[in-house]
Enzyme design. Structure first.
Site, mmCIF file in Angstrom:
data_model
loop_
_atom_site.group_PDB
_atom_site.id
_atom_site.type_symbol
_atom_site.label_atom_id
_atom_site.label_comp_id
_atom_site.label_asym_id
_atom_site.label_seq_id
_atom_site.Cartn_x
_atom_site.Cartn_y
_atom_site.Cartn_z
ATOM 1 N N ARG A 104 0.883 -1.182 0.000
ATOM 2 C CA ARG A 104 0.000 0.000 0.000
ATOM 3 C C ARG A 104 0.910 1.218 0.000
ATOM 4 O O ARG A 104 1.722 1.400 0.906
ATOM 5 C CB ARG A 104 -0.919 0.010 1.230
ATOM 6 C CG ARG A 104 -1.671 1.320 1.376
ATOM 7 C CD ARG A 104 -2.753 1.304 2.420
ATOM 8 N NE ARG A 104 -3.954 0.633 1.918
ATOM 9 C CZ ARG A 104 -5.166 0.770 2.449
ATOM 10 N NH1 ARG A 104 -5.351 1.547 3.504
ATOM 11 N NH2 ARG A 104 -6.199 0.123 1.950
ATOM 12 N N HIS A 131 -7.492 0.854 -6.360
ATOM 13 C CA HIS A 131 -7.660 0.008 -5.175
ATOM 14 C C HIS A 131 -8.381 -1.271 -5.625
ATOM 15 O O HIS A 131 -9.536 -1.501 -5.278
ATOM 16 C CB HIS A 131 -8.486 0.779 -4.142
ATOM 17 C CG HIS A 131 -8.488 0.170 -2.769
ATOM 18 N ND1 HIS A 131 -7.673 -0.884 -2.404
ATOM 19 C CD2 HIS A 131 -9.211 0.487 -1.656
ATOM 20 C CE1 HIS A 131 -7.901 -1.186 -1.134
ATOM 21 N NE2 HIS A 131 -8.822 -0.379 -0.652
ATOM 22 N N GLN A 134 -10.326 -3.811 -3.224
ATOM 23 C CA GLN A 134 -11.644 -3.399 -2.733
ATOM 24 C C GLN A 134 -12.737 -3.780 -3.717
ATOM 25 O O GLN A 134 -13.844 -4.149 -3.327
ATOM 26 C CB GLN A 134 -11.650 -1.880 -2.502
ATOM 27 C CG GLN A 134 -12.958 -1.360 -1.929
ATOM 28 C CD GLN A 134 -13.213 -1.845 -0.512
ATOM 29 O OE1 GLN A 134 -12.355 -1.720 0.342
ATOM 30 N NE2 GLN A 134 -14.396 -2.403 -0.252
ATOM 31 N N ASP A 219 -17.273 7.509 -1.729
ATOM 32 C CA ASP A 219 -16.035 7.368 -0.954
ATOM 33 C C ASP A 219 -15.738 8.739 -0.345
ATOM 34 O O ASP A 219 -16.383 9.739 -0.702
ATOM 35 C CB ASP A 219 -14.900 6.906 -1.909
ATOM 36 C CG ASP A 219 -13.598 6.583 -1.183
ATOM 37 O OD1 ASP A 219 -13.619 6.436 0.056
ATOM 38 O OD2 ASP A 219 -12.547 6.481 -1.856
ATOM 39 N N CYS A 259 -16.324 1.933 0.592
ATOM 40 C CA CYS A 259 -15.187 1.078 0.962
ATOM 41 C C CYS A 259 -14.790 1.229 2.433
ATOM 42 O O CYS A 259 -14.150 0.344 2.981
ATOM 43 C CB CYS A 259 -14.002 1.347 0.042
ATOM 44 S SG CYS A 259 -13.333 3.018 0.184
ATOM 45 N N ARG A 287 -13.690 -8.394 2.123
ATOM 46 C CA ARG A 287 -12.261 -8.183 1.834
ATOM 47 C C ARG A 287 -11.494 -9.449 2.198
ATOM 48 O O ARG A 287 -10.575 -9.869 1.508
ATOM 49 C CB ARG A 287 -11.720 -6.988 2.643
ATOM 50 C CG ARG A 287 -12.282 -5.635 2.252
ATOM 51 C CD ARG A 287 -11.865 -5.227 0.854
ATOM 52 N NE ARG A 287 -10.429 -5.189 0.698
ATOM 53 C CZ ARG A 287 -9.627 -4.182 1.094
ATOM 54 N NH1 ARG A 287 -10.164 -3.098 1.613
ATOM 55 N NH2 ARG A 287 -8.324 -4.243 0.917
HETATM 56 N N1 NVA Z 1 -9.993 6.870 -1.461
HETATM 57 C C1 NVA Z 1 -9.622 6.428 -0.136
HETATM 58 C C2 NVA Z 1 -9.871 4.967 0.022
HETATM 59 C C3 NVA Z 1 -9.542 4.424 1.391
HETATM 60 C C4 NVA Z 1 -9.737 2.947 1.499
HETATM 61 C C5 NVA Z 1 -8.157 6.760 0.117
HETATM 62 O O1 NVA Z 1 -7.333 6.560 -0.773
HETATM 63 O O2 NVA Z 1 -7.855 7.245 1.217
HETATM 64 N N1 CP Z 2 -11.326 0.041 2.542
HETATM 65 C C1 CP Z 2 -10.065 -0.021 2.965
HETATM 66 O O1 CP Z 2 -9.122 -0.291 2.209
HETATM 67 O O2 CP Z 2 -9.917 0.208 4.306
HETATM 68 P P1 CP Z 2 -8.554 0.396 5.105
HETATM 69 O O3 CP Z 2 -7.951 1.709 4.688
HETATM 70 O O4 CP Z 2 -8.967 0.383 6.540
HETATM 71 O O5 CP Z 2 -7.636 -0.738 4.767
#
Ligand code: NVA
Ligand code: CP
Length: 304
Positions: A104, A131, A134, A219, A259, A287
């Site tokens: 990540r 992502h 997800q 989101d 998500c 997930r």
């Molecule tokens: N768009 C959000 C998704 C988090 C799971 C981010 O990148 O923070």
């Molecule tokens: N939806 C998701 O990826 O959540 P986290 O940021 O908690 O991993």
């Protein structure tokens, strides 16, 4: 032989993705029945996190343990990656020891470089661009509640961010219609939008996007790394909240997904996320199941 990676939904064929969804549903049943199934015994998953996470970390860690393996959590605070060791060197070293790696991070180019130098499969656990993990959970959740998503209509309301980009890829791979409503200057990039005129449609308003939808998705307005823009974005996105009025424009049996983590009162109202059409808790749980299916697939486990 070069390993298969999962950096985006485009790395797998439609048939492979549909196979993973089917397998995720089967693995979920096995787990609920209490069946012990450990095809990845003694295998190790390396988990590189340069951003925060609750769901992704816990689902990957639990998933590999349930499959009989182990996980190692690696944060930039305690590894040499955080002190500037080149990505290619880190990828070579880590992949010489562990069996599969999830990353990540911020720039998508970083995970691409990591994968290029890794001798084992690399999974995108979120980048600024997309992502994909997800989306496996989201599609599994839709299929469990409503059956095949092929030919259905999905409304994306909000930021044209990493999740929106992954919905665009999903629309093409799973063959559904995606209607996107984003504030001006927050639309997904033209290059990504133009991937399929047949599947993707830019709507003028959130109301237009939601009308007749089978699934409404949103989101956060400020993603990880954009926290400094939060106050400004709240003003610009004000009319993009998914609330009851928006849900009433969708089909009567439409589902709501997010998500998570969610900001109630911003991108979604309390009564929608906590309402009867919301499937966000199943979506979060899935997930675990969908990533177990992904781990199996990338590790070449043959279960038929
Ligand atoms: N768009 C959000 C998704 C988090 C799971 C981010 O990148 O923070
Ligand atoms: N939806 C998701 O990826 O959540 P986290 O940021 O908690 O991993």
């Amino acid at each position: 032989m070069k390993p298969r990676h999962f950096l985006s939904l485009r790395d797998l064929s439609s048939a492979e993705l549909n196979g993973i969804i089917k397998r995720a549903i089967a693995l979920k049943s096995l787990q609920k029945e209490g069946v012990i199934y450990e095809p990845l015994k003694n295998k190790v998953l390396g988990m590189v996190f340069e951003k925060s996470s609750t769901r992704t970390r816990v689902s990957f860690e639990t998933g590999i343990i349930q499959l009989g393996g182990q996980a190692i959590f690696l944060s930039p605070r305690d590894t040499q990656l955080g002190r500037g060791e080149p990505i290619e060197d880190s990828a070579r070293v880590l992949s010489s020891m562990v069996d599969i790696i999830m990353v990540r991070t911020f720039e998508h180019s970083k995970i691409e470089k990591f994968a290029q130098y890794s001798s084992v499969p690399v999974i995108n656990a979120l980048t600024d661009l997309c992502h994909p993990c997800q989306l496996l959970a989201d599609i599994q959740t839709f299929v469990e509640h409503r059956g095949d998503i092929k030919g259905k209509t999905v409304a994306w309301i909000g930021d044209g961010n990493n999740m929106c980009n992954s919905y665009i890829n999903a629309a093409i791979q799973f063959d559904f219609q995606l209607s996107i409503a984003s504030p001006q200057n927050f639309e997904p990039s033209k290059k990504i939008l133009n991937r399929s005129k047949k599947h993707i449609h830019l709507a003028a308003t959130p109301e237009a996007a939601a009308t007749g939808a089978d699934l409404v998705v949103t989101d956060v307005w400020a993603s990880m790394g954009q926290e400094h823009e939060q106050t400004e974005r709240i003003k610009l996105f004000r009319t993009y909240q998914v609330d009851e009025t928006i849900m009433q424009l969708a089909k009567p049996d439409a589902l709501f997904m997010h998500c998570l983590p969610a900001h109630r009162g911003e991108e979604v109202s309390d009564n929608v996320i906590d309402g009867a059409q919301s499937v966000v808790w199943d979506e979060a749980e899935n997930r675990l199941h969908s990533q177990k299916a992904l781990l199996e697939f990338l590790m070449g486990i043959n279960y038929e």
